[in-house]
Design an enzyme around this catalytic site. Structure first.
Site, PDB file in Angstrom:
ATOM      1  N   GLY A 112       0.843  -1.198   0.000  1.00 21.69           N
ATOM      2  CA  GLY A 112       0.000   0.000   0.000  1.00 21.69           C
ATOM      3  C   GLY A 112       0.872   1.240   0.000  1.00 21.69           C
ATOM      4  O   GLY A 112       1.954   1.253   0.601  1.00 21.69           O
ATOM      5  N   GLY A 190      -7.995  -7.616  -6.807  1.00 19.21           N
ATOM      6  CA  GLY A 190      -6.593  -7.537  -7.239  1.00 19.21           C
ATOM      7  C   GLY A 190      -5.889  -8.838  -6.913  1.00 19.21           C
ATOM      8  O   GLY A 190      -6.530  -9.888  -6.759  1.00 19.21           O
ATOM      9  N   ARG A 191      -4.563  -8.751  -6.782  1.00 16.45           N
ATOM     10  CA  ARG A 191      -3.752  -9.941  -6.495  1.00 16.45           C
ATOM     11  C   ARG A 191      -4.220 -10.621  -5.211  1.00 16.45           C
ATOM     12  O   ARG A 191      -4.383 -11.839  -5.153  1.00 16.45           O
ATOM     13  CB  ARG A 191      -2.280  -9.534  -6.325  1.00 16.45           C
ATOM     14  CG  ARG A 191      -1.607  -9.055  -7.577  1.00 16.45           C
ATOM     15  CD  ARG A 191      -0.257  -8.440  -7.229  1.00 16.45           C
ATOM     16  NE  ARG A 191      -0.451  -7.190  -6.519  1.00 16.45           N
ATOM     17  CZ  ARG A 191      -0.255  -5.983  -7.032  1.00 16.45           C
ATOM     18  NH1 ARG A 191       0.171  -5.871  -8.261  1.00 16.45           N
ATOM     19  NH2 ARG A 191      -0.470  -4.890  -6.330  1.00 16.45           N
ATOM     20  N   ILE A 192      -4.422  -9.814  -4.158  1.00 14.21           N
ATOM     21  CA  ILE A 192      -4.771 -10.407  -2.859  1.00 14.21           C
ATOM     22  C   ILE A 192      -6.197 -10.950  -2.871  1.00 14.21           C
ATOM     23  O   ILE A 192      -6.457 -12.059  -2.402  1.00 14.21           O
ATOM     24  CB  ILE A 192      -4.543  -9.375  -1.730  1.00 14.21           C
ATOM     25  CG1 ILE A 192      -3.043  -9.070  -1.625  1.00 14.21           C
ATOM     26  CG2 ILE A 192      -5.095  -9.886  -0.396  1.00 14.21           C
ATOM     27  CD1 ILE A 192      -2.668  -7.916  -0.715  1.00 14.21           C
ATOM     28  N   PRO A 215     -14.714  -3.960 -14.240  1.00 17.53           N
ATOM     29  CA  PRO A 215     -14.672  -5.424 -14.279  1.00 17.53           C
ATOM     30  C   PRO A 215     -13.248  -5.901 -14.574  1.00 17.53           C
ATOM     31  O   PRO A 215     -12.489  -5.211 -15.246  1.00 17.53           O
ATOM     32  CB  PRO A 215     -15.607  -5.782 -15.450  1.00 17.53           C
ATOM     33  CG  PRO A 215     -16.415  -4.566 -15.703  1.00 17.53           C
ATOM     34  CD  PRO A 215     -15.614  -3.395 -15.251  1.00 17.53           C
ATOM     35  N   ARG A 216     -12.898  -7.060 -14.055  1.00 19.69           N
ATOM     36  CA  ARG A 216     -11.573  -7.648 -14.324  1.00 19.69           C
ATOM     37  C   ARG A 216     -11.790  -9.041 -14.886  1.00 19.69           C
ATOM     38  O   ARG A 216     -11.565 -10.044 -14.187  1.00 19.69           O
ATOM     39  CB  ARG A 216     -10.762  -7.732 -13.031  1.00 19.69           C
ATOM     40  CG  ARG A 216     -10.439  -6.366 -12.422  1.00 19.69           C
ATOM     41  CD  ARG A 216      -9.718  -6.570 -11.094  1.00 19.69           C
ATOM     42  NE  ARG A 216      -9.361  -5.332 -10.473  1.00 19.69           N
ATOM     43  CZ  ARG A 216      -8.092  -4.902 -10.329  1.00 19.69           C
ATOM     44  NH1 ARG A 216      -7.093  -5.619 -10.778  1.00 19.69           N
ATOM     45  NH2 ARG A 216      -7.854  -3.762  -9.722  1.00 19.69           N
ATOM     46  N   ARG A 273      -7.045  -1.437   4.337  1.00 17.13           N
ATOM     47  CA  ARG A 273      -6.684  -0.263   5.117  1.00 17.13           C
ATOM     48  C   ARG A 273      -7.904   0.172   5.927  1.00 17.13           C
ATOM     49  O   ARG A 273      -9.041   0.107   5.441  1.00 17.13           O
ATOM     50  CB  ARG A 273      -6.274   0.902   4.202  1.00 17.13           C
ATOM     51  CG  ARG A 273      -4.885   0.805   3.602  1.00 17.13           C
ATOM     52  CD  ARG A 273      -3.786   0.991   4.644  1.00 17.13           C
ATOM     53  NE  ARG A 273      -2.455   0.973   4.060  1.00 17.13           N
ATOM     54  CZ  ARG A 273      -1.700  -0.118   3.915  1.00 17.13           C
ATOM     55  NH1 ARG A 273      -2.139  -1.297   4.315  1.00 17.13           N
ATOM     56  NH2 ARG A 273      -0.491  -0.035   3.396  1.00 17.13           N
ATOM     57  N   HIS A 321      -2.815  -5.290  12.576  1.00 14.87           N
ATOM     58  CA  HIS A 321      -2.198  -5.126  11.248  1.00 14.87           C
ATOM     59  C   HIS A 321      -1.030  -6.118  11.039  1.00 14.87           C
ATOM     60  O   HIS A 321       0.119  -5.703  10.861  1.00 14.87           O
ATOM     61  CB  HIS A 321      -1.703  -3.677  11.062  1.00 14.87           C
ATOM     62  CG  HIS A 321      -1.559  -3.293   9.610  1.00 14.87           C
ATOM     63  ND1 HIS A 321      -1.712  -2.005   9.151  1.00 14.87           N
ATOM     64  CD2 HIS A 321      -1.261  -4.039   8.514  1.00 14.87           C
ATOM     65  CE1 HIS A 321      -1.510  -1.966   7.846  1.00 14.87           C
ATOM     66  NE2 HIS A 321      -1.239  -3.200   7.437  1.00 14.87           N
ATOM     67  N   SER A 324       0.713  -9.419   6.689  1.00 12.96           N
ATOM     68  CA  SER A 324       1.908  -9.888   5.969  1.00 12.96           C
ATOM     69  C   SER A 324       2.989 -10.402   6.920  1.00 12.96           C
ATOM     70  O   SER A 324       4.127 -10.654   6.501  1.00 12.96           O
ATOM     71  CB  SER A 324       2.486  -8.753   5.112  1.00 12.96           C
ATOM     72  OG  SER A 324       2.960  -7.693   5.935  1.00 12.96           O
TER      73      SER A 324
HETATM   74  C1  GLV Z   1       0.673  -3.665   4.448  1.00 14.78           C
HETATM   75  O1  GLV Z   1      -0.343  -3.267   4.895  1.00 14.78           O
HETATM   76  C2  GLV Z   1       1.257  -3.239   3.221  1.00 14.78           C
HETATM   77  O2  GLV Z   1       0.736  -2.312   2.593  1.00 14.78           O
HETATM   78  O3  GLV Z   1       2.273  -3.816   2.830  1.00 14.78           O
END
Ligand code: GLV
Length: 356
Positions: A112, A190-192, A215-216, A273, A321, A324
């Protein structure tokens, strides 16, 4: 002596409370020509190794696990060529002005980049690196963990078991909702978002919906997932999972309108976020039974004050948070951010650059 050794020795000499900034210096003769970079935190070793072994820069670092103060940041960026930052550092006009015209590249150890002013970077011709892909798996995994913890009421149940609330086995006690035959709605495919659907499929999800700016079809057809407007996502999903970036368009997008259209049995999950959610509206939706439960890995602000009303709700699971947060992922992010920074310093293509 290697730079990491030098840093360790310095730390040992000055003690664990050393919270100042320190210079990791290249050999004296070369140092004068080398661009200086500023690293705003103690970072995972793989990132530090790449920077210090490159011989391409003179490293200055905020040597602490805690964020650098604004005052120190403004002071320490003066005259640097590169800035290695984290998502907790607000990189705006003031910081860029403090750095001055020498600054060529900002590299954030995060996927992000809502903490960085793109407009101000572009105006000054400064490039931006970020760390997508390397954290996708870890974030998707944690998203599923948070979803299950929330929908199957794991934290509540552990608390009951520990505190004597576990009486005899009861047919309807601690019932939650399962993923089998459910409809899962992804906000931001997206990817996630796509990685989350791949992990949820084996749980027997009946259908995937998604809402996005556009749309994707390429990604969606493989899942498969159906593109719907946000209202449709709210109305038809048993689980809504927020995976979109925070932008001016998505700020507060999950508010009273969305919650009022959701099923009263639905579960809301956010690992993107905190700013995407209107937390006051979420609180009302949870208290008034408009939705069943929420799982949040991100809030606004962070950390969320311990007396925040959301912490008082049994149907709200809040994590600090950590999506990751696996050692391998954090090292990979640190390494990618370091490579991006060095490439930017040399005017070369970065591995992952934000187009401005
Ligand atoms: C985590 O929130 C990032 O943006 O990598």
């Amino acid at each position: 002596m290697g730079t990491l050794c030098r840093l360790r020795q310095l730390r040992t000499t000055l003690g664990s409370e050393f919270h100042s900034w320190c210079k990791l210096q290249a050999p004296d003769a070369a140092r004068k020509q080398l661009p200086r970079i500023y690293v705003t935190r103690r970072i995972p070793p793989e990132g530090m190794k790449i920077l210090s072994q490159s011989g391409l820069c003179s490293i200055e670092q905020w040597d602490s696990d805690e964020p650098v103060s604004r005052t120190e940041l403004l002071k320490n960026v003066a005259g640097v060529g590169g800035l290695y930052c984290l998502l907790t550092d607000k990189i705006d006009a003031e910081v860029l002005d403090a750095a001055g015209p020498s600054l060529q590249v900002v590299s954030t150890m995060s996927v992000g980049y809502d903490h960085v002013s793109l407009v101000e970077l572009k105006r000054r011709g400064i490039r931006l690196g970020y760390t997508p892909d390397v954290l996708t798996e870890a974030v998707a995994e944690l998203t599923v963990a948070l979803l299950l913890a929330t929908s199957r009421r794991l934290l509540e149940a552990v608390e009951e078991a520990k505190s004597g609330g576990w009486g005899t086995w009861k047919p309807l006690w601690m019932c939650g909702s399962g993923l089998t035959d459910s409809t899962v709605g992804i906000l931001g495919l997206g990817r996630i978002g796509a990685a989350v659907t791949a992990r949820l499929k084996p749980f027997g999800v009946k259908r995937f919906l998604y809402a996005d700016t556009d749309p994707r079809p390429d990604v969606a057809s493989k899942i498969p997932a159906k593109f719907v407007p946000l209202d449709g996502l709210a109305q038809h999903s048993d689980f809504i999972i927020v995976c979109c970036a925070l932008t001016p368009e998505t700020r507060g997008i999950c508010g009273s309108r969305l919650f009022s259209q959701m099923k009263d049995t639905a579960i809301f999950i956010n690992t993107s976020r905190g700013g995407v959610v209107n937390q006051e509206d979420l609180y009302q939706a949870l208290v008034n039974g408009q939705i069943a439960a929420a799982g949040l890995d991100v809030t606004e602000p962070e950390p969320l004050p311990t007396d925040h009303p959301l912490f008082k709700l049994k149907n709200c699971v809040i994590l600090p948070h950590i999506a990751s947060a696996t050692l391998a992922t954090r090292n990979a992010m640190a390494a990618l951010a370091a490579s991006n920074l060095l490439a930017g310093l040399q005017g070369q293509a970065m591995v992952k650059e934000v187009p401005l």
